[in-house]
Design a protein around this motif. Structure first.
Motif, PDB file in Angstrom:
ATOM      1  N   CYS A 157      30.495  29.474  33.283  1.00 28.70           N
ATOM      2  CA  CYS A 157      30.409  30.785  32.636  1.00 28.70           C
ATOM      3  C   CYS A 157      30.958  30.705  31.222  1.00 28.70           C
ATOM      4  O   CYS A 157      31.543  29.704  30.818  1.00 28.70           O
ATOM      5  CB  CYS A 157      31.169  31.835  33.439  1.00 28.70           C
ATOM      6  N   ALA A 158      30.768  31.782  30.476  1.00 30.65           N
ATOM      7  CA  ALA A 158      31.255  31.848  29.102  1.00 30.65           C
ATOM      8  C   ALA A 158      31.487  33.300  28.725  1.00 30.65           C
ATOM      9  O   ALA A 158      30.963  34.223  29.370  1.00 30.65           O
ATOM     10  CB  ALA A 158      30.265  31.195  28.139  1.00 30.65           C
ATOM     11  N   ALA A 159      32.251  33.501  27.664  1.00 31.70           N
ATOM     12  CA  ALA A 159      32.542  34.846  27.187  1.00 31.70           C
ATOM     13  C   ALA A 159      31.255  35.626  26.944  1.00 31.70           C
ATOM     14  O   ALA A 159      30.217  35.050  26.619  1.00 31.70           O
ATOM     15  CB  ALA A 159      33.348  34.768  25.892  1.00 31.70           C
ATOM     16  N   GLY A 160      31.335  36.940  27.103  1.00 31.15           N
ATOM     17  CA  GLY A 160      30.150  37.767  26.968  1.00 31.15           C
ATOM     18  C   GLY A 160      29.347  37.823  28.246  1.00 31.15           C
ATOM     19  O   GLY A 160      28.150  38.131  28.223  1.00 31.15           O
ATOM     20  N   ALA A 197      37.240  38.351  36.525  1.00 30.46           N
ATOM     21  CA  ALA A 197      37.439  37.627  37.784  1.00 30.46           C
ATOM     22  C   ALA A 197      37.765  38.597  38.914  1.00 30.46           C
ATOM     23  O   ALA A 197      37.290  38.435  40.048  1.00 30.46           O
ATOM     24  CB  ALA A 197      38.545  36.595  37.626  1.00 30.46           C
ATOM     25  N   GLU A 198      38.567  39.599  38.627  1.00 27.95           N
ATOM     26  CA  GLU A 198      38.886  40.590  39.657  1.00 27.95           C
ATOM     27  C   GLU A 198      37.631  41.372  40.077  1.00 27.95           C
ATOM     28  O   GLU A 198      37.437  41.677  41.262  1.00 27.95           O
ATOM     29  CB  GLU A 198      39.961  41.554  39.148  1.00 27.95           C
ATOM     30  N   ASN A 199      36.775  41.679  39.117  1.00 28.60           N
ATOM     31  CA  ASN A 199      35.546  42.398  39.451  1.00 28.60           C
ATOM     32  C   ASN A 199      34.657  41.583  40.386  1.00 28.60           C
ATOM     33  O   ASN A 199      34.086  42.116  41.355  1.00 28.60           O
ATOM     34  CB  ASN A 199      34.773  42.740  38.179  1.00 28.60           C
ATOM     35  N   VAL A 200      34.536  40.287  40.103  1.00 27.21           N
ATOM     36  CA  VAL A 200      33.721  39.425  40.960  1.00 27.21           C
ATOM     37  C   VAL A 200      34.395  39.221  42.318  1.00 27.21           C
ATOM     38  O   VAL A 200      33.723  39.159  43.356  1.00 27.21           O
ATOM     39  CB  VAL A 200      33.449  38.082  40.260  1.00 27.21           C
ATOM     40  N   ALA A 201      35.720  39.148  42.323  1.00 29.93           N
ATOM     41  CA  ALA A 201      36.427  39.030  43.601  1.00 29.93           C
ATOM     42  C   ALA A 201      36.154  40.238  44.488  1.00 29.93           C
ATOM     43  O   ALA A 201      35.921  40.107  45.702  1.00 29.93           O
ATOM     44  CB  ALA A 201      37.930  38.873  43.357  1.00 29.93           C
ATOM     45  N   ARG A 202      36.147  41.420  43.902  1.00 36.29           N
ATOM     46  CA  ARG A 202      35.846  42.625  44.683  1.00 36.29           C
ATOM     47  C   ARG A 202      34.400  42.621  45.161  1.00 36.29           C
ATOM     48  O   ARG A 202      34.099  42.963  46.307  1.00 36.29           O
ATOM     49  CB  ARG A 202      36.129  43.873  43.849  1.00 36.29           C
ATOM     50  N   LYS A 203      33.478  42.217  44.285  1.00 39.30           N
ATOM     51  CA  LYS A 203      32.058  42.225  44.633  1.00 39.30           C
ATOM     52  C   LYS A 203      31.757  41.292  45.799  1.00 39.30           C
ATOM     53  O   LYS A 203      30.954  41.629  46.693  1.00 39.30           O
ATOM     54  CB  LYS A 203      31.230  41.821  43.414  1.00 39.30           C
ATOM     55  N   ALA A 210      30.261  35.424  37.637  1.00 36.89           N
ATOM     56  CA  ALA A 210      29.025  35.372  38.422  1.00 36.89           C
ATOM     57  C   ALA A 210      27.828  34.928  37.600  1.00 36.89           C
ATOM     58  O   ALA A 210      26.757  34.645  38.160  1.00 36.89           O
ATOM     59  CB  ALA A 210      28.742  36.743  39.050  1.00 36.89           C
ATOM     60  N   ALA A 211      27.969  34.847  36.281  1.00 34.09           N
ATOM     61  CA  ALA A 211      26.836  34.501  35.419  1.00 34.09           C
ATOM     62  C   ALA A 211      26.226  33.127  35.716  1.00 34.09           C
ATOM     63  O   ALA A 211      25.005  32.963  35.590  1.00 34.09           O
ATOM     64  CB  ALA A 211      27.251  34.595  33.954  1.00 34.09           C
ATOM     65  N   PRO A 212      27.014  32.107  36.113  1.00 32.88           N
ATOM     66  CA  PRO A 212      26.397  30.806  36.414  1.00 32.88           C
ATOM     67  C   PRO A 212      25.385  30.854  37.554  1.00 32.88           C
ATOM     68  O   PRO A 212      24.516  29.977  37.640  1.00 32.88           O
ATOM     69  CB  PRO A 212      27.595  29.924  36.780  1.00 32.88           C
ATOM     70  N   ILE A 213      25.475  31.844  38.414  1.00 32.94           N
ATOM     71  CA  ILE A 213      24.493  31.974  39.497  1.00 32.94           C
ATOM     72  C   ILE A 213      23.106  32.185  38.906  1.00 32.94           C
ATOM     73  O   ILE A 213      22.128  31.538  39.301  1.00 32.94           O
ATOM     74  CB  ILE A 213      24.879  33.140  40.428  1.00 32.94           C
ATOM     75  N   LEU A 214      23.010  33.083  37.928  1.00 33.75           N
ATOM     76  CA  LEU A 214      21.732  33.346  37.268  1.00 33.75           C
ATOM     77  C   LEU A 214      21.254  32.120  36.503  1.00 33.75           C
ATOM     78  O   LEU A 214      20.065  31.772  36.527  1.00 33.75           O
ATOM     79  CB  LEU A 214      21.877  34.537  36.320  1.00 33.75           C
TER      80      LEU A 214
END
Length: 399
Positions: free
Chosen positions: A385-388, A160-166, A297-301
């Motif tokens: 989203c989900a793990a992995g 979540a922190e990685n996506v927040a930064r992105k 961010a995976a649900p976007i794809l």
């Protein structure tokens, strides 16, 4: 090929915060107990099913026996089927599994069920006789996996922190989302929980561990606590220099949910417990996998793939529901599609009512169907989203 969900042929238990009123129940036995009762309440003969699938992510005693044990406990001893686990995307994966079986000609009427208990997670010992001293490895199935992705080498909150930064997402924005999601959830509780009663029992009797007597009664979800901007403002991020606080994420929970799926519209109308109810079609599913450690961010794809398969644009979607373990999920998704995040998740989401994992997506899809019915029909998109670093999406039409 499109498949159908008989309107009203679905249900969810209340979700109870972990270590709450459902924490003593074996999730597979509890799922069978609930499904048997709910099918009877809708006058649906269990004998109509030629396929079933079980979604479970938190192992229980005898979970090895999977779906056939659950259906046997329901008195449907002829019915085999798979046991499915895609962690938080398990609900959407169950829908995709049902669609696939019907497209292959293997099923006409399916029962898709999921039950999980995050409370009292299993403690597992993995023998390692060739390790120094022969010492094996122990694991808390829930907490250890939340805290350590073996491939991305981080905890889920770090994704979540990685996506927040992105996406440049601040703590204040996350708190704004959490507060607004709490307000949306209140709409599901209005008029004596009128919205929730469309798919959830008014009073839910919680059985004892042997399913012989009622030990308590739940009226709606348990463990959803009121909050305020002032309370949130006093919280510190979980990571030094980070943005995600406890207010910006969901809580583990216990519960189960299920829905019926049919191959034809005619069969869906026959099995709907609501006379002259709307027609509910599953138009498409989609999946996607993000870069390592960017799970939210995976649900976007996944949504892009589902939209393409359905032949739709995001502007044509009337209702969006998400599995949002982090407020970051909704902000990133909205920015990717130029949406107002306030337009998503009317009547609630897993950020507020909790996350038992397997059933989470099924409940969100059920709520999406009911919201579409209230607005007179349209297209709905569920995504989560989900793990992995994976995600899934489901597009449904109600007309």
């Amino acid at each position: 090929m499109h498949t159908y969900i008989p309107y009203g042929a679905y249900w969810s238990t209340p979700f109870a915060r972990w270590q709450g009123s459902l924490s003593h129940l074996h999730s597979m036995e509890f799922l069978a107990h609930t499904a048997k009762s709910e099918l009877a309440r809708r006058n649906i003969d269990p004998g109509v099913f030629d396929f079933a699938a079980l979604g479970i992510t938190m192992i229980q005693h005898h979970a090895f026996y999977g779906l056939p044990w659950v259906t046997a406990m329901m008195g449907i001893e002829h019915l085999p089927g798979p046991t499915v686990n895609q962690v938080c995307a398990t609900g959407a994966r169950l829908v995709a599994t049902g669609v696939g079986e019907m497209a292959a000609g293997n099923s006409e009427v399916a029962l898709l069920m999921s039950g999980d208990r995050t409370s009292n997670a299993a403690q597992v010992y993995y023998p390692a006789p060739h390790a120094p001293g022969g010492a094996g490895v122990t694991e808390n199935v829930m907490f250890d996996n939340f805290m350590d992705d073996p491939f991305a080498k981080c905890a889920m909150v770090d994704t979540a922190e990685n996506v927040a930064r992105k996406f440049g997402i601040t703590t204040e924005e996350q708190h704004d989302v959490a507060l607004y999601r709490h307000e949306q959830y209140q709409a599901a509780l209005a008029d004596d929980r009128a919205f929730q009663k469309r798919f959830m029992a008014d009073s839910f009797d919680v059985p004892d561990a042997k399913f012989r007597k009622t030990v308590t009664t739940l009226r709606g979800d348990e463990g959803v606590y009121p909050t305020s901007a002032d309370k949130m403002a006093g919280l510190k991020p979980m990571r030094p220099g980070g943005t995600v606080t406890y207010a910006g994420q969901t809580h583990p929970a216990d519960g189960n949910a299920a829905l019926v799926m049919t191959k034809t519209a005619e069969r869906a109308r026959d099995l709907s417990p609501v006379r002259d109810g709307p027609l509910v079609r599953v138009l498409a599913t989609g999946s996607g996998r993000e870069d390592p450690a960017f799970m939210p961010a995976a649900p976007i794809l996944a949504a892009k793939q589902a939209l393409q398969r359905a032949g739709l644009e995001m502007t044509q979607i009337d209702v969006i529901k998400s599995h949002n373990p982090f407020a970051v999920n909704d902000i990133a998704f909205a920015r990717a599609f130029q949406l107002d995040w306030k337009s998503m998740n009317n009547f609630g989401s897993s950020l507020i009512w909790g996350h038992p994992q397997g059933p989470t997506g099924l409940r969100a899809i059920i709520e999406m169907i009911e919201e579409l019915e209230l607005r007179g029909g349209g297209y709905g998109l569920f995504q989560g989203c989900a793990a992995g670093d994976s995600g899934m999406a489901v597009i449904i039409e109600v007309r």
